[in-house]
Design an enzyme around this catalytic site. Structure first.
Site, PDB file in Angstrom:
ATOM      1  N   LYS A 102       4.622  -3.411   9.501  1.00 41.85           N
ATOM      2  CA  LYS A 102       4.395  -4.476  10.486  1.00 41.85           C
ATOM      3  C   LYS A 102       3.613  -5.626   9.837  1.00 41.85           C
ATOM      4  O   LYS A 102       3.000  -5.447   8.766  1.00 41.85           O
ATOM      5  CB  LYS A 102       3.614  -3.917  11.677  1.00 41.85           C
ATOM      6  CG  LYS A 102       2.209  -3.427  11.316  1.00 41.85           C
ATOM      7  CD  LYS A 102       1.540  -2.693  12.486  1.00 41.85           C
ATOM      8  CE  LYS A 102       0.168  -2.176  12.081  1.00 41.85           C
ATOM      9  NZ  LYS A 102      -0.412  -1.304  13.132  1.00 41.85           N
ATOM     10  N   TYR A 132     -19.090 -28.934   3.082  1.00 39.63           N
ATOM     11  CA  TYR A 132     -19.569 -29.405   4.384  1.00 39.63           C
ATOM     12  C   TYR A 132     -20.948 -28.854   4.715  1.00 39.63           C
ATOM     13  O   TYR A 132     -21.228 -27.679   4.493  1.00 39.63           O
ATOM     14  CB  TYR A 132     -18.590 -28.986   5.483  1.00 39.63           C
ATOM     15  CG  TYR A 132     -17.220 -29.591   5.337  1.00 39.63           C
ATOM     16  CD1 TYR A 132     -17.050 -30.969   5.247  1.00 39.63           C
ATOM     17  CD2 TYR A 132     -16.096 -28.779   5.276  1.00 39.63           C
ATOM     18  CE1 TYR A 132     -15.779 -31.523   5.108  1.00 39.63           C
ATOM     19  CE2 TYR A 132     -14.822 -29.326   5.146  1.00 39.63           C
ATOM     20  CZ  TYR A 132     -14.672 -30.701   5.056  1.00 39.63           C
ATOM     21  OH  TYR A 132     -13.425 -31.241   4.921  1.00 39.63           O
TER      22      TYR A 132
HETATM   23  C1  LIG Z   1      -0.800  -0.126  12.410  1.00 38.15           C
HETATM   24  C2  LIG Z   1      -0.457   1.234  12.913  1.00 38.15           C
HETATM   25  C3  LIG Z   1      -0.410   2.339  12.037  1.00 38.15           C
HETATM   26  C4  LIG Z   1      -0.868   2.274  10.591  1.00 38.15           C
HETATM   27  O1  LIG Z   1      -2.272   2.382  10.532  1.00 38.15           O
HETATM   28  P1  LIG Z   1      -3.032   2.486   9.118  1.00 38.15           P
HETATM   29  O2  LIG Z   1      -4.441   2.728   9.494  1.00 38.15           O
HETATM   30  O3  LIG Z   1      -2.830   1.170   8.447  1.00 38.15           O
HETATM   31  O4  LIG Z   1      -2.409   3.599   8.367  1.00 38.15           O
HETATM   32  C5  LIG Z   1       0.055   3.527  12.533  1.00 38.15           C
HETATM   33  N1  LIG Z   1       0.431   3.662  13.824  1.00 38.15           N
HETATM   34  C6  LIG Z   1       0.372   2.642  14.703  1.00 38.15           C
HETATM   35  C7  LIG Z   1       0.787   2.867  16.104  1.00 38.15           C
HETATM   36  C8  LIG Z   1      -0.089   1.397  14.284  1.00 38.15           C
HETATM   37  O5  LIG Z   1      -0.157   0.388  15.161  1.00 38.15           O
END
Ligand SMILES: *Cc1c(COP(=O)(O)O)cnc(C)c1O
Length: 384
Positions: free
Chosen positions: A39, A267
């Site tokens: 993702k 800044y």
């Molecule tokens: C993002 C996510 C993962 C992966 O989590 P990690 O801690 O990066 O391994 C697994 N399951 C779901 C539902 C997620 O949203």
């Protein structure tokens, strides 16, 4: 040659991480399947090249949050099983079903919508029911299970859905909290089976659970952060876990200037040179995902030396203090990478920004050129 702003992604590191993780979570009978979580553009690493690499290294499933992310993988001709688990009220279930993307569903309303979309297409929707077991985010709550499972069983008998999986997600708050979630999940699985469902995939663990809570592994683990070589734990780094950080963010020094003692930098002049100093300008800023919060706290690597970020990180650039050292315009500056090579880690930047390494890599922006090393075939490089 380093580019102006560059994120170098080592696909061989990702492959090695996946092989190592499969071994760590695997039992004598081969262990759970690995779902590679890609993702958010594979946590900033590039969804398509990472997905191809993960599959070639033994991952059997790909996981994404949104359907659109799954469709992007399909457009790249990736045919492996994909699961998408976060949907708005207008999410295009028909497109997902047509593209053979499994839907992670959290409510009766979503289940009915998936069944209706499948009926219009004249096919069956592959779904994985998401249970709420403690996080208070997505998922059907225990008092909704009986109705959800009964409806799913009816739709399955009618051939409109196939309940391929049951899933949930841990909070990683404490061993006791995780144990409570596991017990709750087990009650959900039993309730689904009692309703006549026979899901072949049962999955709960992300990286943290997969590595430290063996009872959470069930038949599949969803691995995100660890495949990118980063640790989800405060008390263990990449090396402790046998992982290789895959992303290195670097750039070319855009300007070098000598300033007199007292000169203000960036800044609001939050930093002034105490003595005559040489400053180097790094062409990455918060538009590129470099956290402004780490102003005056993070460090970069140039050659064999570490230099501090001084003054405010701006949208496009920040300044480092070279002190009495010198540099040339065009010299390479490394913000983070694999600390085994002596450079700061993404976790160092996370610590400086009071954040987590997940956020550091995921937010690296579009202006930063991705370049790839290694990978399952030269084709991958050619396509990027
Ligand atoms: C993002 C996510 C993962 C992966 O989590 P990690 O801690 O990066 O391994 C697994 N399951 C779901 C539902 C997620 O949203």
């Amino acid at each position: 040659m380093t580019q102006f702003r560059e994120a170098v992604v080592d696909l061989d590191a990702i492959a090695a991480n996946i092989r190592h993780l499969a071994q760590v979570v695997g039992g004598p009978d081969g262990g759970p399947l690995v779902l590679a979580v890609v993702k958010a553009n594979a946590y900033g690493h590039g969804a398509v090249p990472v997905a191809r690499t993960a599959l070639a290294a033994g991952a059997r499933w790909l996981g994404v949050a949104d359907i659109q992310e799954g469709l992007e993988l399909r457009r790249a001709a990736i045919v492996a099983p994909i699961l998408a688990w976060l949907h708005g009220p207008d999410a295009d279930f028909a497109a997902a079903i047509a593209a053979e993307i499994d839907l992670g569903l959290s409510s009766l309303a979503q289940l009915d919508r998936a069944a209706d979309a499948a009926a219009l297409l004249g096919r069956s929707a592959a779904v994985q029911l998401k249970l709420e077991t403690g996080l208070s985010r997505n998922g059907a709550a225990p008092d909704e299970w009986a109705e959800l499972f009964a409806r799913a069983a009816v739709l399955e008998r009618e051939g409109r859905v196939h309940v391929r999986g049951i899933m949930s997600h841990l909070s990683n708050t404490s061993p006791a909290d995780d144990a409570e979630s596991i017990a709750c999940f087990d009650r959900g699985i039993a309730s689904a089976r009692a309703a006549g469902l026979a899901p072949e995939l049962i999955h709960l663990a992300a990286t943290a659970g997969a590595l430290r809570v063996p009872e959470s592994r069930y038949s599949m683990v969803r691995l995100g952060i660890a495949i990118y070589g980063l640790s989800p734990f405060d008390d263990a780094d990449s090396k402790d876990l046998g992982l290789i950080p895959a992303m290195s963010v670097r750039g070319q020094i855009a300007a070098v200037r000598r300033v007199a003692a007292g000169a203000g930098v960036s800044y609001d002049y939050t930093w002034r040179a105490q003595v005559d100093s040489t400053l180097a300008l790094v062409p990455l800023g918060y538009a590129d995902g470099i956290p402004r919060q780490s102003s005056g706290r993070a460090e970069v690597q140039m050659g064999t030396s570490r230099y501090p970020v001084v003054g405010r990180i701006a949208m496009d650039q920040f300044v480092v203090n070279l002190g009495q050292d010198t540099a040339e315009v065009g010299d390479e500056v490394v913000l983070f990478g694999d600390p085994a090579s002596g450079v700061p880690s993404a976790t160092d930047w996370a610590d400086a920004a009071l954040s987590v390494n997940y956020e550091i890599v995921t937010r690296i922006g579009h202006r930063v050129t991705r370049s790839y090393r290694g990978g399952p075939s030269t084709e991958v490089d050619a396509q990027q």
